[in-house]
Design a protein around this motif. Structure first.
Motif, short mmCIF file in Angstrom:
data_model
loop_
_atom_site.label_atom_id
_atom_site.label_comp_id
_atom_site.label_asym_id
_atom_site.label_seq_id
_atom_site.Cartn_x
_atom_site.Cartn_y
_atom_site.Cartn_z
N UNK A 43 -2.95 5.36 9.34
CA UNK A 43 -2.77 3.25 9.46
C UNK A 43 -2.92 3.02 8.33
N UNK A 44 -2.59 2.05 6.92
CA UNK A 44 -2.79 2.00 5.68
C UNK A 44 -2.56 0.96 5.65
N UNK A 45 -3.49 0.31 4.02
CA UNK A 45 -3.36 -0.91 4.23
C UNK A 45 -3.56 -1.26 2.43
N UNK A 46 -2.67 -2.22 1.66
CA UNK A 46 -2.26 -2.30 0.19
C UNK A 46 -4.03 -3.50 0.00
N UNK A 47 -4.54 -3.35 -0.92
CA UNK A 47 -5.53 -3.81 -1.53
C UNK A 47 -5.57 -4.48 -2.70
N UNK A 48 -5.47 -6.20 -2.84
CA UNK A 48 -5.30 -6.26 -4.04
C UNK A 48 -6.28 -7.75 -4.75
N UNK A 49 -7.66 -8.14 -5.47
CA UNK A 49 -8.31 -8.49 -5.42
C UNK A 49 -8.63 -9.24 -3.80
N UNK A 50 -9.47 -8.41 -3.45
CA UNK A 50 -9.85 -8.24 -2.01
C UNK A 50 -9.24 -8.75 -1.34
N UNK A 51 -7.23 -8.40 -1.13
CA UNK A 51 -6.69 -9.38 -0.28
C UNK A 51 -5.82 -8.15 0.46
N UNK A 52 -6.09 -8.04 1.31
CA UNK A 52 -4.77 -7.17 2.49
C UNK A 52 -3.20 -7.73 1.79
N UNK A 53 -2.94 -6.93 1.22
CA UNK A 53 -1.30 -7.47 0.74
C UNK A 53 0.24 -7.05 0.99
N UNK A 54 -0.44 -5.75 1.99
CA UNK A 54 0.47 -5.03 2.71
C UNK A 54 -0.26 -3.86 3.94
N UNK A 55 1.20 -3.22 5.02
CA UNK A 55 0.24 -2.72 5.64
C UNK A 55 1.59 -1.80 6.16
N UNK A 56 0.76 -0.75 6.45
CA UNK A 56 2.05 0.38 7.59
C UNK A 56 1.04 1.35 8.20
N UNK A 57 2.18 1.71 9.34
CA UNK A 57 1.28 2.42 10.10
C UNK A 57 2.75 3.50 10.71
N UNK A 58 2.15 4.89 10.91
CA UNK A 58 3.08 5.77 11.68
C UNK A 58 2.38 6.45 13.11
N UNK A 59 3.10 7.27 13.21
CA UNK A 59 2.78 7.93 15.05
C UNK A 59 2.90 9.31 13.87
N UNK A 60 2.06 10.48 14.47
CA UNK A 60 2.97 11.51 14.49
C UNK A 60 2.14 12.72 15.18
N UNK A 61 2.21 13.66 15.20
CA UNK A 61 2.06 14.93 15.51
C UNK A 61 0.83 15.76 14.34
N UNK A 62 1.51 15.32 13.08
CA UNK A 62 1.48 16.22 12.12
C UNK A 62 2.25 17.52 11.74
N UNK A 63 2.75 18.40 12.77
CA UNK A 63 3.28 19.50 11.75
C UNK A 63 4.90 19.11 12.19
N UNK A 64 5.82 18.72 12.90
CA UNK A 64 6.62 18.72 12.95
C UNK A 64 7.54 16.85 13.23
N UNK A 65 6.46 15.58 14.02
CA UNK A 65 7.14 15.17 13.65
C UNK A 65 6.54 13.19 13.21
N UNK A 66 7.38 12.54 13.13
CA UNK A 66 6.69 11.49 12.31
C UNK A 66 7.84 9.90 12.73
N UNK A 67 7.31 9.14 13.50
CA UNK A 67 7.91 7.74 13.19
C UNK A 67 7.01 6.86 12.64
N UNK A 68 7.54 6.30 11.30
CA UNK A 68 7.16 4.80 10.80
C UNK A 68 7.30 3.87 11.60
N UNK A 69 6.19 3.47 12.29
CA UNK A 69 6.24 1.95 12.77
C UNK A 69 6.52 0.63 12.02
N UNK A 70 6.00 0.45 11.44
CA UNK A 70 5.61 -1.01 10.82
C UNK A 70 5.27 -0.70 9.19
N UNK A 71 6.27 -1.49 8.61
CA UNK A 71 5.43 -1.76 7.05
C UNK A 71 5.73 -3.15 6.90
N UNK A 72 5.15 -2.87 5.98
CA UNK A 72 4.85 -4.86 5.47
C UNK A 72 4.42 -5.31 4.00
#
Length: 129
Positions: A43-72
């Motif tokens: 789960x990641x956020x993008x921050x500019x001037x102390x404001x959250x301006x972006x968000x993304x999350x993913x589900x993954x086993x870290x080895x073979x498969x991953x699913x990008x669930x949300x990006x905004x």
């Protein structure tokens, strides 16, 4: 602009970003969002001037498969490479993971194609009821 892992103190601001960006039907209230975040491996956020301006999350086993669930990215900050930075940070540098996603929103297919994604004829989906 900085892309970093989400902190517990970011959840309220992320919720506001998601609701403002049209994701209210997917995140419910702040507690529901907290559960979504807890169930995601990346789960990641993008921050500019102390404001959250972006968000993304993913589900993954870290080895073979991953699913990008949300990006905004907040509308006024789009087309500046923030979404790309979020997705690249989510996916990391593991070359053996096959990443999948749903590109249903307007412009999503074109955005993700620029990041190396292509339409697949092998995916199947069982939609929400």
């Amino acid at each position: 602009m900085q892309v970093r892992c989400i902190a517990a103190s970011d959840v309220d601001a992320v919720h506001r970003l998601l609701v403002t960006g049209g994701w209210a039907h997917r995140v419910g209230d702040v507690q529901d969002l907290g559960r979504l975040i807890s169930a995601s491996q990346r789960v990641m956020v993008a921050v500019a001037d102390d404001e959250i301006i972006g968000f993304a999350r993913a589900i993954t086993d870290g080895i073979s498969n991953g699913y990008v669930s949300m990006v905004i990215v907040a509308e006024q900050h789009r087309r500046r490479g923030i979404g790309q930075a979020l997705v690249e940070r989510l996916m990391g540098s593991e070359p053996n993971i096959t990443w999948v996603l749903r590109a249903g929103r307007t412009g999503a297919a074109e955005f993700f194609a620029k990041l190396g994604f292509s339409a697949s004829s092998t995916a199947m989906e069982r939609s929400r009821r």
